[in-house]
Each structure stands twice: as structure tokens, then as C-alpha cells.
Write a protein that holds these residues in place. Sequence first.
Motif, short mmCIF file in Angstrom:
data_model
loop_
_atom_site.label_atom_id
_atom_site.label_comp_id
_atom_site.label_asym_id
_atom_site.label_seq_id
_atom_site.Cartn_x
_atom_site.Cartn_y
_atom_site.Cartn_z
N ILE A 1 0.83 -1.20 0.00
CA ILE A 1 0.00 0.00 0.00
C ILE A 1 0.87 1.25 0.00
O ILE A 1 0.59 2.23 -0.70
CB ILE A 1 -0.94 0.00 1.22
CG1 ILE A 1 -1.95 -1.16 1.13
CG2 ILE A 1 -1.66 1.33 1.35
CD1 ILE A 1 -2.91 -1.05 -0.03
N ALA A 2 1.95 1.24 0.77
CA ALA A 2 2.80 2.43 0.89
C ALA A 2 3.46 2.78 -0.44
O ALA A 2 3.71 3.96 -0.73
CB ALA A 2 3.85 2.19 1.97
N ASN A 3 3.75 1.77 -1.25
CA ASN A 3 4.53 2.00 -2.47
C ASN A 3 3.73 1.91 -3.76
O ASN A 3 4.29 2.15 -4.84
CB ASN A 3 5.69 1.00 -2.53
CG ASN A 3 6.64 1.14 -1.36
OD1 ASN A 3 7.05 2.24 -1.03
ND2 ASN A 3 6.97 0.03 -0.72
N ARG A 4 2.44 1.59 -3.66
CA ARG A 4 1.70 1.38 -4.90
C ARG A 4 1.34 2.72 -5.57
O ARG A 4 1.14 3.73 -4.89
CB ARG A 4 0.43 0.57 -4.65
CG ARG A 4 -0.69 1.29 -3.93
CD ARG A 4 -2.02 0.60 -4.20
NE ARG A 4 -2.34 0.65 -5.60
CZ ARG A 4 -3.01 -0.30 -6.27
NH1 ARG A 4 -3.43 -1.37 -5.64
NH2 ARG A 4 -3.25 -0.18 -7.56
N PRO A 5 1.27 2.73 -6.90
CA PRO A 5 0.80 3.93 -7.61
C PRO A 5 -0.72 4.04 -7.49
O PRO A 5 -1.35 3.27 -6.75
CB PRO A 5 1.23 3.66 -9.05
CG PRO A 5 1.24 2.16 -9.16
CD PRO A 5 1.65 1.64 -7.80
#
Length: 638
Positions: free
Chosen positions: A150-154
Amino acid sequence: FDVWTANGRMLAGRGIETKIPYTVDADGRFTKDAPGFEGAQVITDKGEKGNANDVVIKALAASGHLVARGRLKHQYPHSWRSKKPVIFRNTPQWFIAMDKPYGDAGVPDPAAPAPTAGGNADTLRNRALKAIKDTEWVPAAGENRINGMIANRPDWVVSRQRAWGVPITVFVEKESGTVLVDARVNAAIAEAFEKEGADAWFTDLDGARFLRPFGYDPALYERVTDVLDVWFDSGSTHAFTLEKRPDLATHRIVDGGKDKVMYLEGSDQHRGWFHSSLLESCGTRGRAPYDVVLTHGFCLDEKGEKMSKSKGNVTAPQDIIKDSGADILRLWVAAADYSDDLRIGKEILKTFVETYRKLRNTMRWMLGTLAHFSEEIRVTEPAAMPELERLMLHRLAELGPQVEEAYRTYDYKKVVNLLSQFMNTELSAFYFDVRKDALYCDPLSSHVRKSALTVVDHLFRCLTTWLAPILVFTAEEAWLERYPEQKAGEGSVHLELFAAAQENWFDPELAERWTKVRRVRRVVTGALELERAAKRIGSSLEAAPEVHIADPDLRAAVSGLDLAEICITSGVRLVEGEGPAEAFRLADVPGVSVVPMRASGVKCARSWKYFDPATAERDHPDVTPRDAKALRELQRTA
């Protein structure tokens, strides 16, 4: 493409148009954004290579811009079903923003500046990250896994270009590209879907059905034909179960109920169902749809290989149930470490068949014993019971919270280990073995017998209710056998709460003493095993060993107890001191040694204990005085 998009702001600052052209349409043909090649096919409708490559290469050659040409064989993406090549194309999509702050209406405010990831802004990403912290993840490693995703998703791409699926029911103004937002239109679409399903959108080719009644000209609007990503569909399931079904609505703790909602699936769903459900619910409800997420591994064969029909290594659940019963399958699942991949096969199942047989036989023995129990003989006060019974009640008081905590934390492997070890080692191999003599041979009036029957009753209720969630059918069968009045549908073990120990059962000082007693017992039983192996005795009742105890703590522990009863011998002679050099010893029990000796006297015809025949009664010369008393009481009740 990557370089161009990464430098978009810099290029725009230099006055360069950064819009990416859509050069290939949904049919695999070049569009007008590829001037001079419009209509050339990159891929045909049959999935074959089109003429676009040849057309472009010829044009390059004709214009003198072709440096070189050649053929290269390489791996290329393909459809695993049709085996045809797959092309990548740039196409407009529908996104859900991850980092745009929510407006007062609960939707992203398009006028607000796009923040960087993180921070305290009320964004979909931050809502989801908070919801992850508020959720219980089993095993705990699942939290870090989905948190990183979640933290890194576009931004979330929710559109797909397929001929099937749930449509994105949106109208876009052709001139400006603005999405039509009208609650009346949306209500009309929702009402049509309730009655007709998704076909209501596809059969209305120009949108007139939903636009004209509210004053909109269908010619000015484009009806979106993209469909939703199937993960968006699965992520919405909570809205149509937890909130729609009367038996589930408002049961959740956050809604004022007292239940937790668990999502249970394989570990691959961190990027699938768990992920899409989290985002959809955080976007529309501001919280996760679940309180607990439990993930498990996948079933492999005995060698750790993936199951495959072509390999012939599939173990089908229905085959296990047919051959061994559903409870064997349930026992295997519960005893496995489900956080990792699970291996299964015939040899592995044999182990669980044996484990199940031992558990079932223990329950059968308790049922047979309890045929002699009634409330009239119940001993209500633990303090009035012999030490051995008080020890078993203490063990139940100790075990109960451990079992309940294991269930609470979904550690079913621990439940199986705790109960198997207790039932096999503590009960079958120790308590029941010792107490069989009193239960079978003591007089009906015997306080020891009444106490033992009372304890077996407590053991049965506790163990049956504790095992019920795992051995569903076996526990129910045993329960209804014990309480036949419930067979008419008025009761079930599955309607019972876990049996709880009473406060006055807990006695750690007694347990500590009996730990020492059992250390002494181990030395005695070890010595008798050697005697049995050498065929100097058959049953342990043929022995009356000398037990030498030099350790004062161990000597104090066995003081006042009938060690012969505890060791299941016809007698024991306690001697203070180390004992002779040839005596039997165990390295881990220093200060105790045993000299095996045969019991003297004659064998009781009833209890098989050896006794002095001079103590026998005239009317019962072949049994011990204890057994004679029991026989008289039985005759009076006959």
C-alpha cells in the motif's frame, strides 16, 4: 515511455507537449495518432501478427532512416490459454487516486494539490495504512507485507478493456472530457441494474435511456464501455454480505456489535482480495472491512511438490473423507502449520489416523467409565478428594486458559499438541492407568472411586468442548452418547461454551510435589520395563520393588502416599539411602534407585494384585479384603 513520463514536468516547462498519444486501438490497429499508418494491424483479431511491422519498416527504408534490420528470437509475453502473443498498448484508463485529499463530500477534491505519499492528509493511502495497523494479521508477517504494497503502490487502475465484466457506468462529455455527475442519472442506472443486471448498460447503445429523461443530449456524451477490474468486484463483497444480510448487519464491533469479521484466504491474496477490499472499504467507509486477516499456505504433496493431475500426486479431500472420515482431514489441517505450505499424502495421513485413534479411544474409555457415575456420588469439594484427583483438576485449571488462548490466537496446532499430549501422556499413560484399579475394583462406597468418577466427569466435559471445534463429528458423537436426552435435537456440544475450571482447582504447590513423585515413578517403571523385557515378570502387579531414595526432597514428596498404587505394583518397600550398586537408576533422576523384586503371596482373582492369603476372608478366600468388601456391596445392590 518511462523516460518520457519521468521527465514530464521538465519537458512541459520547456513548452513541449507531453501528452502521450494513443497509437493502437482496442482492435490492435494504428490510430490517427500514428499518421501515415492508420489502420495497419499490429495484431489481428485472431491473435496473429499483423502487417504493421512490415509497413513501418518499409516506410523507414524508403525515407532513408533505417539503420539496420534483422531477425531475433526471444521470449515475449503471450496468453497462457491461447498461446498467442500479447502486445502492450498505451490507452486511457480510469484511476482511483491514492494521494488526493478527500473533500467534505467524501470524494477526492480535484482542486486540491496532490500531496506526497505519507503525511497526515486524509487520502486513500493514509486511510489504508491506518486501517492496516488497526487490523489483526495472522501470522503477524502479513502486516508488513501488505503495508509495503500500500505504501509504495501507484494510483489504482480500475478499468479494463474486455468484452465481459461489470461496466464502469459513467458518461463523459465529448467536448470537454468532463465526467457527468448527476445523482438522478446514477439512481436510474442503479435501479436498472437491480432489475436487469449489467446488461442494462450494454443494451443502451447511445445512453439515451439514462440521459434524455433528465435533459441531457446523448449526442454530446460518450458512454464508457470499459469494465471494472475484477479485483474491484471482489473487493466490494463486504458491502453485499456484512451490510445487506440481517444476520450479519451491525454485528461487527465497530457497528456496536460484539463480533469480529475475519477474511481468510491464501497468502497470495495480500495483493488480491485483501488488498482490493481494503482500498474499496477505506475509500467508501473510511475503515477496513475486516478486523482479522488470516492467511495460509498452499497444499503440496508429500515431497513438497505442487499438486497436479498430470503428475498424479493429487490428494483429494473427498477421498480422505471417504477412506478415513472428515475428522481426520480436520485434524490434519488443525495440526499443520498453516502459515507455511502444507504437505499431505497417504503416509502423512497415517500419522493423523493414529493420533485420532488415541484421542477417540481416550474419549471412549471415559464414556465407559462414566456409565457408573451419577450426581448422587459427586464429590463437590476438591479438598475432600485424594491428591491424585486434585492434581488432575489442577491440570485442567492450568490447561484450559492455554487452550482458549490458542484458539483466540488461531494457533490450532498448539490446541492439538496440548490436548494430544494431555490425553495421551497425562491421562491414558498415567492417571487412567493408575486409577483403573480403584474404578474397577474398589467398593461402591469407596471415596477414592467416587472422587475419580467425579474427576472423569470434569475431564469429559472439558476435553469434549475443547476438541469440538476441531473434531466436530467425534465430539458431537461422544457428547450425545453421554447425554442421550439431547439426541432429539434439544442439545449439542456445539451449543456449549468451553467448560471452565473452578478457581479452587488451581493448586501449584500440589503440582510441584507431584512433579517430584512422578520422577520417582519413572525410575520404578523403568526398572520394571527391563524386568518385563527379560520375562522375569509379566504384569507390573507381579512386582514389589525396593525403592531407595537418597534425595530428601524426593523422599518428602512421596511421604504419606501409596507408592505401590502410583507405580501399579502389588507393593513397594521404601528405603532411605543410595541403594546397592546393581540397582536400576536413571541419569536424570539422581538420588533414586530401584531393586526389582517379585511380589510374594497369591494373586487376587479379581484385581490381580498379590496379597497375603492369611488376610483373606473366609467367604472370599481368593480375593483381597478390599475386593471382598466390593463383592459384598455389589451383592447387596443386585
